[in-house]
Design a protein around this motif. Sequence first.
Motif, mmCIF file in Angstrom:
data_model
loop_
_atom_site.group_PDB
_atom_site.id
_atom_site.type_symbol
_atom_site.label_atom_id
_atom_site.label_comp_id
_atom_site.label_asym_id
_atom_site.label_seq_id
_atom_site.Cartn_x
_atom_site.Cartn_y
_atom_site.Cartn_z
ATOM 1 N N ALA A 93 0.834 -1.202 0.000
ATOM 2 C CA ALA A 93 0.000 0.000 0.000
ATOM 3 C C ALA A 93 0.872 1.257 0.000
ATOM 4 O O ALA A 93 0.629 2.197 -0.776
ATOM 5 N N HIS A 94 1.867 1.270 0.846
ATOM 6 C CA HIS A 94 2.749 2.442 0.881
ATOM 7 C C HIS A 94 3.487 2.604 -0.447
ATOM 8 O O HIS A 94 3.648 3.735 -0.943
ATOM 9 N N SER A 95 3.924 1.501 -1.026
ATOM 10 C CA SER A 95 4.705 1.569 -2.268
ATOM 11 C C SER A 95 3.855 2.058 -3.431
ATOM 12 O O SER A 95 4.339 2.807 -4.293
ATOM 13 N N VAL A 96 2.578 1.659 -3.466
ATOM 14 C CA VAL A 96 1.665 2.184 -4.492
ATOM 15 C C VAL A 96 1.523 3.690 -4.331
ATOM 16 O O VAL A 96 1.618 4.453 -5.305
ATOM 17 N N GLY A 121 -10.284 -0.289 -3.284
ATOM 18 C CA GLY A 121 -11.602 -0.306 -2.663
ATOM 19 C C GLY A 121 -11.789 -1.501 -1.753
ATOM 20 O O GLY A 121 -12.373 -1.383 -0.664
ATOM 21 N N GLN A 122 -11.297 -2.654 -2.182
ATOM 22 C CA GLN A 122 -11.418 -3.866 -1.366
ATOM 23 C C GLN A 122 -10.705 -3.693 -0.028
ATOM 24 O O GLN A 122 -11.232 -4.076 1.024
ATOM 25 N N LEU A 123 -9.524 -3.094 -0.044
ATOM 26 C CA LEU A 123 -8.779 -2.906 1.196
ATOM 27 C C LEU A 123 -9.418 -1.840 2.084
ATOM 28 O O LEU A 123 -9.473 -1.993 3.309
ATOM 29 N N LEU A 124 -9.913 -0.765 1.478
ATOM 30 C CA LEU A 124 -10.541 0.287 2.269
ATOM 31 C C LEU A 124 -11.843 -0.182 2.907
ATOM 32 O O LEU A 124 -12.250 0.344 3.960
ATOM 33 N N ASP A 125 -12.501 -1.151 2.296
ATOM 34 C CA ASP A 125 -13.733 -1.684 2.862
ATOM 35 C C ASP A 125 -13.483 -2.647 4.015
ATOM 36 O O ASP A 125 -14.400 -2.991 4.761
ATOM 37 N N ARG A 176 -4.239 3.155 5.473
ATOM 38 C CA ARG A 176 -5.572 3.650 5.137
ATOM 39 C C ARG A 176 -5.505 5.092 4.624
ATOM 40 O O ARG A 176 -6.150 5.426 3.627
ATOM 41 N N ARG A 177 -4.701 5.912 5.282
ATOM 42 C CA ARG A 177 -4.567 7.298 4.822
ATOM 43 C C ARG A 177 -3.957 7.343 3.412
ATOM 44 O O ARG A 177 -4.412 8.111 2.553
ATOM 45 N N GLU A 178 -2.955 6.533 3.189
ATOM 46 C CA GLU A 178 -2.281 6.546 1.889
ATOM 47 C C GLU A 178 -3.185 6.004 0.786
ATOM 48 O O GLU A 178 -3.230 6.550 -0.327
ATOM 49 N N LEU A 179 -3.943 4.957 1.085
ATOM 50 C CA LEU A 179 -4.848 4.407 0.068
ATOM 51 C C LEU A 179 -6.030 5.348 -0.173
ATOM 52 O O LEU A 179 -6.572 5.395 -1.289
ATOM 53 N N GLN A 180 -6.453 6.081 0.844
ATOM 54 C CA GLN A 180 -7.504 7.077 0.611
ATOM 55 C C GLN A 180 -7.002 8.178 -0.331
ATOM 56 O O GLN A 180 -7.757 8.666 -1.181
ATOM 57 N N ALA A 181 -5.716 8.512 -0.214
ATOM 58 C CA ALA A 181 -5.130 9.496 -1.135
ATOM 59 C C ALA A 181 -5.067 8.929 -2.555
ATOM 60 O O ALA A 181 -5.346 9.636 -3.533
ATOM 61 N N VAL A 182 -4.731 7.645 -2.675
ATOM 62 C CA VAL A 182 -4.725 6.990 -3.996
ATOM 63 C C VAL A 182 -6.141 6.954 -4.559
ATOM 64 O O VAL A 182 -6.371 7.234 -5.749
#
Length: 378
Positions: free
Chosen positions: A316-319, A345-349, A358-364
């Motif tokens: 997640a961080h690397s993405v 979306g699958q991970l955020l759910d 979570r913060r980084e994937l929300q930014a993605v």
Amino acid sequence: MAIRKLTASQPELARVREGVITGYLFKIIRESIPRTQDELAEDLGVDKSTVQGWESGRRPLPATKAGNLIAIRRRLLRLGASANLVQLMHTSMDADFILGVLLAEPTTGRLAGDHPLAGWVLNRDTTHMLAWAMSGILPGSVAANTDTPSARRGPVAVAPLLGQPEREQVFASLRHAAELAERAGDDGALLRRQARYLCGYDRTPDATTWLARAQRPRKAPAGWSPQWAEDRSLAASLARRGDPEQLLDFIARSLGDDASEAANLNYWAHWVGVDTRPQSDDSFMARQTPGWDAAALLRNFTDRLARAFEYTDLYAHSVWALLSARPGLLSADRALACDLAASVGQLLDGDAISPQSRRELQAVHYGLRLSGVSTDRP
């Protein structure tokens, strides 16, 4: 130093099957064509006993003359073998070489700099080939190109898994190599890092204790350094064993500046095979001009983001870091962006990621929306 010279001085290890990984891969290739041992022997113009010896490792394929080995590989292709599996024979032979040294290696007398793990940076395929023999886990590169070998009746191996005494010898050799490297200081950094990582495949309780002793309390290095690379590998090894705390700490404390983010992405590109250039030491991680395909790396991250559970937070961080450095990737390949949106979306759910992830994937997720990609989740 040649493997045969090492084994010649160790009678009790003379029966080691030096080509066990390549032999088992060869058997998978033969069965996928498909051919019986008799049929393939006739196709190749050899005796059935030769094919049997190759597959068992008693007559190591890596010891075959280079010209004959090229002819065998070309013949397998003409018979209908998967080109990807045939290509993996190079990787399996590399793994067999390392495994042969580990099995024949005495516990004294080798300098850290002479070890095969001291002058060559392993990638994922070679590491997983070694793990195949140490743990029985089928490498993804093999599984992707054939059906998983089915269970067979009788005493027929379903993996090139070493026997318990051989596995013990391999892990003892790896620990000894790491200790030699420790005494070598910075000159032993690559050997120490790779030996410790491979020790992570040892599932015995004393291995957990041994790896825990490697977690030396120290200040997190700023930017890339050999210590940074060691910390990353040790944290990943512990995460694979079910202990994610050090990996989470590494992400929080040792990633974030430009140098460390570049090093992390450079290593990923080498590890997964996006960057195919061979590396003799870890200094390539500090390269500021990557020279690899960023879209191909993002595709690899996307394919594994939601299923590499032990490394999810590092993925997640690397993405996030890759897209922060190369935001244009989201608009360059719409299909890739849509697949990434589904994985994110699958991970955020779910609830399997850290607050930072979570913060980084929300930014993605927000970046995907700005790029016009649908991020609606049912």
